[in-house]
Design an enzyme around this catalytic site. Structure first.
Site, short mmCIF file in Angstrom:
data_model
loop_
_atom_site.label_atom_id
_atom_site.label_comp_id
_atom_site.label_asym_id
_atom_site.label_seq_id
_atom_site.Cartn_x
_atom_site.Cartn_y
_atom_site.Cartn_z
N ASN A 2 0.87 -1.18 0.00
CA ASN A 2 0.00 0.00 0.00
C ASN A 2 0.90 1.23 0.00
O ASN A 2 1.51 1.56 1.02
CB ASN A 2 -0.89 -0.03 1.25
CG ASN A 2 -1.75 1.22 1.38
OD1 ASN A 2 -1.83 2.02 0.45
ND2 ASN A 2 -2.38 1.37 2.54
N TRP A 3 0.98 1.89 -1.16
CA TRP A 3 1.90 3.03 -1.28
C TRP A 3 1.33 4.31 -0.68
O TRP A 3 2.03 5.32 -0.63
CB TRP A 3 2.26 3.26 -2.75
CG TRP A 3 3.06 2.16 -3.38
CD1 TRP A 3 3.55 1.04 -2.75
CD2 TRP A 3 3.46 2.04 -4.75
NE1 TRP A 3 4.23 0.26 -3.65
CE2 TRP A 3 4.20 0.84 -4.88
CE3 TRP A 3 3.27 2.85 -5.88
CZ2 TRP A 3 4.74 0.42 -6.09
CZ3 TRP A 3 3.81 2.44 -7.10
CH2 TRP A 3 4.54 1.23 -7.20
N LYS A 4 0.07 4.28 -0.31
CA LYS A 4 -0.59 5.47 0.28
C LYS A 4 -0.36 6.69 -0.62
O LYS A 4 -0.30 6.56 -1.83
CB LYS A 4 -0.11 5.69 1.71
CG LYS A 4 -0.19 4.40 2.54
CD LYS A 4 0.01 4.63 3.99
CE LYS A 4 0.00 3.29 4.72
NZ LYS A 4 0.06 3.41 6.14
N HIS B 82 -9.33 0.69 5.17
CA HIS B 82 -8.04 0.95 5.82
C HIS B 82 -8.26 1.88 7.00
O HIS B 82 -9.09 2.78 6.95
CB HIS B 82 -7.07 1.58 4.81
CG HIS B 82 -5.67 1.62 5.32
ND1 HIS B 82 -5.24 2.58 6.19
CD2 HIS B 82 -4.62 0.79 5.11
CE1 HIS B 82 -3.97 2.35 6.50
NE2 HIS B 82 -3.57 1.26 5.86
N GLU C 162 -6.70 4.34 8.05
CA GLU C 162 -6.55 5.78 7.76
C GLU C 162 -7.84 6.32 7.14
O GLU C 162 -8.24 7.45 7.40
CB GLU C 162 -5.34 6.01 6.84
CG GLU C 162 -4.04 5.85 7.63
CD GLU C 162 -2.84 5.38 6.82
OE1 GLU C 162 -2.87 5.45 5.59
OE2 GLU C 162 -1.88 4.90 7.44
N GLU D 21 -5.17 -5.48 10.57
CA GLU D 21 -4.17 -4.43 10.75
C GLU D 21 -4.43 -3.71 12.07
O GLU D 21 -5.22 -2.75 12.12
CB GLU D 21 -4.26 -3.42 9.61
CG GLU D 21 -4.00 -4.01 8.25
CD GLU D 21 -3.41 -2.97 7.31
OE1 GLU D 21 -2.30 -3.20 6.83
OE2 GLU D 21 -4.04 -1.92 7.09
N GLY E 95 2.51 1.94 10.79
CA GLY E 95 3.42 3.07 10.65
C GLY E 95 4.11 3.47 11.94
O GLY E 95 4.74 4.52 12.03
N SER F 77 3.58 -2.55 10.28
CA SER F 77 5.04 -2.53 10.44
C SER F 77 5.72 -3.85 10.11
O SER F 77 6.67 -4.26 10.78
CB SER F 77 5.41 -2.07 11.86
OG SER F 77 4.96 -0.75 12.08
N GLY G 233 2.89 -1.34 4.28
CA GLY G 233 2.90 0.10 4.01
C GLY G 233 4.32 0.58 3.72
O GLY G 233 4.85 0.39 2.63
N GLY G 234 4.94 1.17 4.72
CA GLY G 234 6.26 1.81 4.56
C GLY G 234 7.28 0.95 3.83
O GLY G 234 8.00 1.43 2.94
#
Ligand code: PEP
Length: 251
Positions: A9-11, A96, A98, A168, A174, A214, A235-236
């Site tokens: 997920n590149w957000k 998600h 967010e 998640e 994150g 993470s 993610g990251g």
């Protein structure tokens, strides 16, 4: 046999040229022999179409981070399932944390988005997870069960062929903090059991349940080794080819 999936997920990261460069790096390195593992990347919406083209003919699937619940209309700035489908996007991430926390997406709205995606023959990676406060109150199983019940339990048995769940925990996204492999396994097992109870063991056994929060090259192997963890939503660590490839290779 259920599918293993590693999805990045590149957000809201990567410009057009950066997105294409990352897909090119990944496609050169991913072996074609991934057997039962699917690799997906979710660029931001403006970069979806060129990313679909860049990944054409490779084993990388380009997926969306979100979509609107209506098919068209006066919804400035939004993107519909039929639009995604029209550019070759066949999977969307919904729910998600967010989207839930920053944009106020409720379980009820997410149920509508789920229906809209399925009506457009789009597969869904549906995210669930509890906040730290909820976990501290020992309410995490109830919270996750409610999220699933309210957004997914109206679905037919056949619909579940197009559902993937991503557990998640919000406190692990994150933050550098990860659920332990045992905590992930415990929740994944719980999720599979409630799906089994509501539907059938065939559906729950075939359901891919991903862990997200993470995941990094140094912890992926241990988490993915758990029986009910069928891969990860990353993610990251999906923003750097080297890290994402190491995670894919851990499965
Ligand atoms: C995510 O946002 O879905 C996620 C898992 O992020 P990270 O890997 O950066 O915690």
């Amino acid at each position: 046999m259920r599918k293993k999936i590693v999805a990045g997920n590149w957000k809201m990261n990567k410009t057009h040229s950066e997105s294409i460069a990352l897909i090119n790096e990944l496609k050169d390195a991913i072996s074609s022999d991934l057997s039962n593992t699917e690799v997906m990347v979710a660029p931001t919406s403006v970069n979806l179409f060129p990313s679909v083209s860049a990944a054409d003919g490779t084993s990388i699937e380009v997926i969306a981070q979100n979509m609107h619940e209506a098919d068209n209309g006066a919804f400035t700035g939004e993107i519909s399932g039929s639009m995604l489908k029209s550019i070759g996007v066949n999977t969307v991430i919904l729910g998600h944390s967010e989207r839930r926390a920053i944009y106020g997406e409720t379980d009820e709205l997410l149920a509508q988005k789920v229906d809209a995606a399925l009506n457009n023959h789009i597969r869904i990676i549906f995210c669930v997870g509890e906040t730290l406060e909820v976990r501290k109150q020992d309410q995490h199983f109830i919270e996750v069960a409610n999220q699933i019940r309210k957004s997914l339990f109206h679905l037919s048995a056949a619909d579940w062929e197009n559902i993937v769940i991503a557990y998640e925990p919000v406190w692990a996204i994150g933050t550098g903090e990860t659920a332990s492999p045992d905590q992930a396994q415990e929740m994944h097992d719980f999720i599979r059991k409630i799906i089994n109870k509501k539907y059938t063991s065939e559906i729950s056994d075939n359901l891919s349940i991903l862990y997200g929060g993470s995941v990094k090259p140094n912890n992926a192997k241990e988490i993915f080794a758990k029986e009910d963890v069928d891969g990860g939503l990353i993610g990251g660590a999906s923003l750097k080819a080297e890290d994402f490839l190491a995670i894919i290779n851990s499965i």
